[in-house]
Structure formats: structure tokens, C-alpha cells
Design an enzyme around this catalytic site. Structure first.
Site, PDB file in Angstrom:
ATOM      1  N   TYR A 277       0.713  -1.325  -0.122  1.00 28.48           N
ATOM      2  CA  TYR A 277       0.083   0.090  -0.017  1.00 28.48           C
ATOM      3  C   TYR A 277       0.893   1.404   0.162  1.00 28.48           C
ATOM      4  O   TYR A 277       1.931   1.479   0.573  1.00 28.48           O
ATOM      5  CB  TYR A 277      -1.018  -0.115   1.201  1.00 28.48           C
TER       6      TYR A 277
ATOM      7  N   TRP B 287       0.938   5.833  -1.780  1.00 24.68           N
ATOM      8  CA  TRP B 287       0.359   6.799  -2.800  1.00 24.68           C
ATOM      9  C   TRP B 287       0.890   6.084  -3.982  1.00 24.68           C
ATOM     10  O   TRP B 287       2.370   6.231  -4.359  1.00 24.68           O
ATOM     11  CB  TRP B 287       0.889   7.989  -2.391  1.00 24.68           C
TER      12      TRP B 287
END
Length: 817
Positions: free
Chosen positions: A143, A145
Site C-alpha cells: 500500500y 500513494w
């Protein structure tokens, strides 16, 4: 910090008439790129990148704007920083003996290898681990951005490969909205935090009072999940000019509050006390008969039980304004005035996400919705609440036109008869914010949203496109747990702390070194932008797409063709573009053929949609709640949830409740301060921490810590001093920024500073905030992170000089040729 009745009345009635959101300088459908530049995009918007003699020398935004976006100037820094991973690298101890390595992750040096050697090593150990422990032992949640672009999505490409390999363990939720996205479906029937909002034009025309509750859009709207359309900051600029009253509730006088200046009233509560503050306002609404009884009766369920709690009938503690004031630190008369203001004006409460990144964070958003329901303005033009006005320009009307699809984590056609690939996606998942616990306590059962789940036994981690060592709370605890897996692979552009704690590190291209496409505006789909390769890949970096295609070939002969579906980079982009063009044609929006579009080096702006310009969230529900029910069991707003009641969680009651967190002002020992970990102005989480923009905010070459003058004086700290901030979890070195723009008793270290732990003292030399934060779940319901629930002590630093090494490559990486 005080809202005065006189000051409020002076501006409350001013409206913007029929003002509509638009760019400061209207942008044509086809924008011409300046000579010598290449049009591309990042999370911070469409950009023109200037190239001279094969090298990027500058970058700037391609869309018209009133407020500059500093992040758009960073392309040279992203490409040429010393922090780039240049070659495939393997930890020395792991290279010598992969099944029983010497050394320690984070302190061992690295050895340069060829791509073929790296591929072979990863594949052999991956297959060994998968065969011995099964697919759940391989964590590919990865996980973080994402990079802008619909093809080169690191996490998706990793999971596509892992699906072909036979499955993996994934994650649930995220760090941004972990608590809210689980509680909101129980309350309003949708995730809500990622939904389109009542539009900017509607707000500008109809709203009288805008409440910014724990949000800083001047920072967070510089970026988007895909690429910002830049209309959010322009909206707030127009809101500032409109004369409407803005009330900002935040422990810190943020950049947004500074931006509004005298146009905004700043109220600074104690951190973590938002529920108590809202309860005090709600109690005033009831006792002064200012709440909308008809709305509550028609559109909500369970209010009567909540009111019993509010009035103290269920626990003998009325939640009066005076009671709330003792907790939140805002005077009772202020809370009573807010109740009066909110109820007598068309009020839009814009809630931020930071208030739910706390212990019991679920209660914050639930109580905010309850307060909005008591005001009775949900579904009206310009009234109610919204949770994404500070994210990806929620509120910019959705355009008519083509929308790009994106590559999938699953391979098309594998379900057809005759294939011999045992493809499987995630076989186990757990809340992302509990990864340390998963590593510490494999096979342990835990509660999540009414279900009993089990942590998998993770033996291998492959993380692509995310700096989890900066994202995750309690860095030292994570480092210890991170030693447990048998192999950790990191695909990265930069030597982040996570990369330095890996066994194998693969150098990946930045978005400037490959071709892609993106839309701007996660809600508006305003522009379609070509992300043209600006320069060739630096050093030995490769695209994730190619890396995982190569790895798929090692799974089985012909695996590359299966993974890529027989298509290369430009084939995929043309397919995605053609799909968007087909959708645009159905809406009578013209788009050129792909080859022409790509050669033109221009973006496409989609057409405005008159209906979408007037979108009001929950208007259909308000018009007819029977025909347009919400997705809750009752079809209404659930102020009391029988479903949550049935879970029996003591840390998440069946209605909004004030629960004192473990670490807050009320539990502070002498000298302890509350720690706020807010978003920084000149980076995206940890991205760009190495960039020259650092010079705009660093103090003594460290992350700054904002301290109230009285708190600084009591500790002998002056502006610019080096400060040690510490608690039982760790210690960090930061630079003092003494300012009255923060609540006394609170300090702020912006999240995203790269961890840089000194081997001798253990102090983080760069001021990584998560060295200090507590790694506890928000509750058993959502298991979100609690990064804003921490107490720290601070003192003037008098220790030895410590050289910053956060952005240096580890020992063993050779210099670039």
C-alpha cells in the site's frame, strides 16, 4: 481564536450570487505546450517539463491557477537526487545465504547484482517460500500513494504477478481514512469519504457558513490520487473572495487559515476532543430547541437513544457546553454561539480526515454526521456535511466525456477453458494499519467490523510503490517486527527507509522515464493527459510492468505473454484511450484518434455538464427517502446502529460517544504535550522529502516542530534551536519553530519525514514523526491507524552533532558511472 457574534454577523449574510467555479484564466480544450517542453503529469497535476541536452532542467504546471503549487517544480529533483536507487542491490548477508542470512535488515551493507541475478534470486526464494508455507505467507499488499498513470500502477502490477503465482495476502483499508471508511457505511450506507460532494458552484451560490473541521485544503489539494485538476484550491480562493463566513476548527493555525486571514475565524480545541466539542454544540441545539425535529424523525433512526445519552439520562452526565468546554478547551459560550450560528444559517460542515486518524476515530465522523442531521440541512443546496472537499478536489463537478480505464490486478481470459494457470488473487487480508501486529503474532484471531479474522503467517513481503516505514506508526516496533519474514523485496525509485531495510531492492523508473496516460480530477475527470516519457530510464532502472512481466516468464514458459496479454506499453495505452474515446463519443464529446492525440502533445479538457454542475449530495434522499433509501439497514441515517450494537465492541458503542483516548491532554503527565502529525505543505507524505523544497521548511536541516511560545519558554527553547522530542516509543531530533499559531499544550511535527535512526543513540536524526506515534487500532470495528493520538516530551537538544543520512544510499551502492 474566538468567534464573536459581532464579527460573524458582519459577514454572514454575504453570498456570491450566481458565482460559478472557473479557472482564473479560462483554459482552452487544447492547450499548447511551450517550445522545448514535454507534457506529462504527476499527482500534483499536469506539467510541462523542460528538457535541454537530454536533461530535465525545470518543470511547471500546465493548468491555469491563482495559487502556485510548489510541488510542480520538482521534476529535476525527482530524477537526479542522490537518493535514487541506481542498480539492483542485495543485502550482503542475504546474498551469501538466502535461507539463513547473516547480518540485520537496516544495518547490513548491500551488494550490486545484475537484473538476471536479482530475478533468479527472488524467483527461487519466492517459490521455496510459497511451496513451504502456501500463498497466504506472501504479502503483496504494497500500500502507498500510487504514481499517476493508468498502466504503471506499482501495487496493481505486483498483485497481477502474484495472482499468476497462485495468490497472496493483501490488505484492507488504508491509512488515510481507516476508521471513517468502515463506520460510514453503517451510518449513511456508503464509504462517504471518497464520494463526490455538493459542488463548488452550489456552495458559492447558497452556503452562508463554511466550517472547516480539522482540514487544511491549501496543502492537501495540491495533490490527488490520480492527478489534481487544480480546481479545489481555486474554489477556496473564490470562497475567500466571496465574503462568506469561514470557521476553521483546528489545533493549529494551518496554511489554509493563514490563507483566509481575516475572512476566517479560528477555533483551537484540544487534540482528540472533537466529539466532546460537537456534543456540547448538540446539547445546546436541544436545550434551545434549535434542532430540526422533523428532519430527525423523517430521515434518521435511533436519535431518541442518542438524545438520552446527550442529555445525560442514560449515564447521568449531561453533555452540556460547560461539560464539553472542560474537555475540549473551547469556552462554553463559544460552543453555544456555534450552535446558534450553525442552526440559523445555511451551513456546510466540511470534515477532514485527520480527526479520525486517532484512537476511537470512528466516533468523530459519526458525530459530525449526527450534528449535521440535527441541523436538518443534509440534502439542501449548500447545507449538510462533506468529507472529501480537501481530497482530490471533491466538489469539482463531474465532466461529460471519456474516462480512462486502467490495468487490472487480474489477467483477462484466464478463466477460459483449457488454461493451466492456477491464478488466484488475495487469499487472506487484514487491516493495513495492523501489519506490525500481523508480523508479531501470526495466526492470531482478531475482530474487524463484526467478523473474526486471523493474521496470516507472513514469510515473504514484496512492497512496490509505497514507503511504509514512513506511513506506519511506531517505527521502532515496526523495525523489530520487520526482521521476521524470510525475504523482503522492495521495488523503489529511492533509498527510503523501507528500501534500506530490505533484502533485495530493485531500481524502478519515475513517471518521467516511461509513457502513460491519466485523468485529472478523481471526481471531475476534467482532463485527459498524455504522460509522455521525458528522458530515458536513469542508471539501470526498469518499469514495474517490465519487471513483473519478466518475473512471470520465470513462473512458466510463456508467462510474459500471459502477464502482458501480448501487448506492450503503447498497445495498452492505445487500448485505454480508445475505450475513453468510445465513452466520449456516446456523450457527444469529440476526441481525436490516438496517434494524433499522442503526437500533438496536448491535453484534452472534457465538456461541462449542466446537471452535474448543480449536484447536491443527498438531494434525492431528502426529496423522497422511501424511493431513494440509503444503503443502511433502515434506509435512513443511523444515529444509533443496531448492527454495531450487535458486535458488542466496548471501544465502539452503538451511537456517537465521547471516549477519552489513552494518550491525550487529560492523561498527560507533567510536561507532556500532545503531538499533531499534520500534512506538510511542500511534499506528499514522504514523497519529495529529499527535494530542494526542503529548504523552505527545514529548521537546522531537520523537520520542524511547531511549539507555542509559552511551552517553548517553559523549557528554555528558542526559535531555531535543535529539540529532542521523545516518549517511551522513541526519540527524534527536530528544529524549533516557535509560533502562537498552535494550541498551547500541542506540538506539530509534519508526517512524512524519512526515518533516519542513529545507530549509537537510536535518535531519528530527520524528525520522523512516526517514531513517536502509538501503533494501536482506532477500535475493533475499523482497525484504522491512530497517528494523531500521542503524547511527547520535548527539551532543548545538547547532545553530540548528528549528521543527517536519510537521503544517502546505503553502504555498498557504487557511485553512478
Amino acid at each position: 481564536m474566538n468567534v464573536s457574534r459581532r464579527g460573524f454577523i458582519k459577514g454572514a449574510g454575504v453570498t456570491a450570487g450566481a458565482m460559478a467555479i472557473s479557472s482564473a484564466i479560462p483554459l482552452p480544450a487544447w492547450a499548447e505546450a511551450p517550445a522545448g517542453t514535454v507534457l506529462t503529469a504527476g499527482r500534483w497535476g499536469a506539467m510541462y517539463v523542460e528538457v535541454k541536452d537530454g536533461k530535465v532542467i525545470s518543470s511547471k504546471g500546465a493548468l491555469a491557477k491563482t495559487v502556485p503549487n510548489s510541488l510542480q517544480t520538482t521534476a529535476p529533483d525527482q530524477l537526479y537526487t542522490n537518493a535514487r536507487v541506481k542498480y539492483p542491490m542485495v543485502r550482503k548477508g542475504f546474498m551469501a545465504n538466502p535461507t539463513a542470512p547473516d547480518g540485520k535488515r537496516g544495518s547490513d551493507e548491500f551488494v550490486r547484482v545484475s537484473w538476471d541475478e536479482a530475478y533468479k534470486l527472488i524467483h527461487e526464494q519466492h517459490m521455496r517460500i510459497r511451496k513451504a508455507y502456501g500463498p497466504s505467507s506472501v504479502f503483496a499488499g504494497s500500500y502507498g500513494w500510487r504514481s499517476s498513470g493508468i498502466l504503471h500502477k506499482a501495487q496493481t502490477l505486483l498483485q497481477r504477478y502474484m495472482s499468476l503465482a497462485g495468490g497472496y495476502s493483501g490488505h484492507l483499508g488504508d491509512y488515510s481514512t481507516g476508521a471513517a471508511q468502515v463506520i460510514m457505511p453503517h451510518v449513511v450506507g456508503s464509504v462517504e469519504v471518497y464520494e463526490q460532494q455538493t459542488t463548488y458552484p452550489v456552495i458559492l451560490e447558497n452556503t452562508q457558513v463554511v466550517v472547516l473541521w480539522g482540514m487544511n485544503p491549501l496543502n492537501t489539494l495540491k495533490i490527488a490520487w490520480t492527478s489534481t485538476d487544480e480546481q479545489g484550491i481555486e474554489f477556496f480562493n473564490q470562497l475567500k473572495s466571496s465574503g462568506k463566513k469561514v470557521i476553521a476548527i483546528d489545533p493549529m493555525r494551518s496554511e489554509t487559515i493563514e490563507f483566509f486571514g481575516d475572512n476566517a475565524q479560528w477555533i483551537a480545541p484540544n487534540m482528540g476532543t472533537d466529539v466532546a466539542m460537537m456534543l456540547g454544540i448538540a446539547h445546546t441545539l436541544v436545550t434551545k430547541s434549535l434542532h430540526d425535529k422533523a428532519f430527525l424523525e423523517k430521515y434518521t433512526t435511533g436519535y431518541d437513544k442518542f438524545e438520552e445519552y446527550l442529555l445525560g439520562k442514560s449515564d447521568n452526565t449531561p453533555k452540556t457546553a460547560a461539560w464539553a468546554a472542560e474537555i475540549c478547551g473551547v469556552p462554553a459560550e463559544q460552543l453555544e454561539l456555534l450552535a446558534d450560528i450553525f442552526s440559523k444559517n445555511r451551513t456546510m460542515i466540511m470534515g477532514g480526515w485527520g480527526i479520525q486518524r486517532q484512537q476511537y476515530g470512528e466516533q468523530k465522523h459519526w458525530m459530525l454526521v449526527t450534528l449535521a442531521a440535527m441541523l436538518g440541512q443534509i440534502g439542501t443546496e449548500g447545507g449538510g456535511f462533506g468529507f472529501s472537499y480537501h481530497y482530490s478536489n471533491g466538489g469539482n463537478p463531474t465532466r461529460a466525456g471519456g474516462v480512462l480505464p486502467a490495468i487490472s490486478s487480474s489477467v483477462a481470459g484466464l478463466s477460459s477453458a483449457g488454461n493451466d494457470w492456477a491464478a488466484s488473487e488475495a487469499v487472506a487480508s487484514f487491516p493495513l494499519a495492523r501489519i506490525t501486529e500481523a508480523l508479531e503474532s501470526p495466526n492470531t484471531k482478531f475482530q474487524h467490523n463484526g467478523h473474526e479474522l486471523t493474521f496470516p503467517e507472513i514469510k515473504m513481503i514484496w512492497w512496490a510503490g509505497g514507503a511504509n516505514f514512513t506511513h506506519h506508526q511506531d517505527t521502532n516496533r515496526l523495525i523489530k517486527a520487520w526482521q521476521k519474514p524470510e525475504m523482503i523485496v522492495i521495488s523503489e525509485c529511492y533509498w527510503t527507509a523501507a528500501a534500506k531495510h530490505a533484502d533485495i531492492v530493485l531500481p524502478i523508473t519515475t513517471s518521467y522515464e516511461r509513457n502513460d496516460l491519466t485523468m485529472t480530477g478523481d471526481y471531475s475527470n476534467q482532463h485527459l493527459v498524455p504522460m509522455k516519457q521525458v528522458v530515458p530510464p536513469m542508471h539501470e532502472s526498469r518499469n514495474d510492468f517490465d519487471v513483473f512481466a519478466d518475473m512471470s516468464e520465470l513462473l512458466k514458459p510463456g508467462g510474459r505473454k500471459v502477464y502482458t496479454e501480448g501487448k506492450e506499453e503503447m498497445d495498452w495505452l492505445k487500448e485505454f484511450y480508445d475505450a475513453a474515446q468510445k465513452g466520449a463519443r456516446a456523450q457527444r464529446v469529440a476526441m481525436p484518434m490516438f496517434n494524433q492525440f499522442w503526437q500533438e502533445n496536448k491535453l484534452i479538457e472534457m465538456r461541462k455538464n449542466d446537471k452535474n454542475e448543480k449536484f447536491v449530495r443527498y438531494s434525492e434522499f431528502r426529496a423522497d427517502p422511501v424511493m431513494n433509501p440509503l444503503g443502511t439497514p433502515s434506509g435512513k441515517i443511523e444515529i444509533y446502529s443496531k448492527t454495531i450494537e450487535g458486535f458488542g465492541y466496548k471501544d465502539c458503542p452503538a451511537h456517537p460517544t465521547w471516549l477519552a483516548p489513552k494518550e491525550w491532554k487529560g492523561s498527560a503527565k507533567e510536561g507532556q504535550l500532545q503531538l499533531l502529525t499534520a500534512h506538510a505543505a511542500h511534499r506528499l507524505h514522504s514523497q519529495l522529502n529529499y527535494a530542494k523544497l526542503r529548504e523552505l521548511y527545514a529548521v537546522a536541516n531537520r523537520e520542524p516542530i511547531t511549539i507555542h511560545p509559552e511551552d517553548a519558554k517553559a523549557r528554555g527553547i528558542a526559535d531555531g534551536d535543535l529539540v529532542r522530542a521523545f516518549n517511551d516509543r522513541g526519540q527524534v531530533l527536530v528544529g524549533a519553530h516557535v509560533s502562537d499559531g498552535i494550541k498551547q499544550g500541542v506540538v506539530c511535527i509534519h508526517e512524512g519525514g524519512w526515518p533516519d535512526l542513529d545507530p549509537a543513540t537510536g535518535i531519528c536524526k530527520n524528525g520522523g514523526a512516526n517514531v513517536l506515534t502509538d501503533d494501536i487500532p482506532s477500535s475493533q470495528l475499523a482497525n484504522g491507524c491512530s497517528g494523531n493520538s500521542a503524547l511527547v516530551s520535548i527539551e532543548k537538544y545538547t547532545g553530540p552533532a548528528l549528521t543527517l543520512t536519510a537521503f544517502d544510499p546505503p553502504k555498498g551502492e557504487p557511485a553512478a558511472a
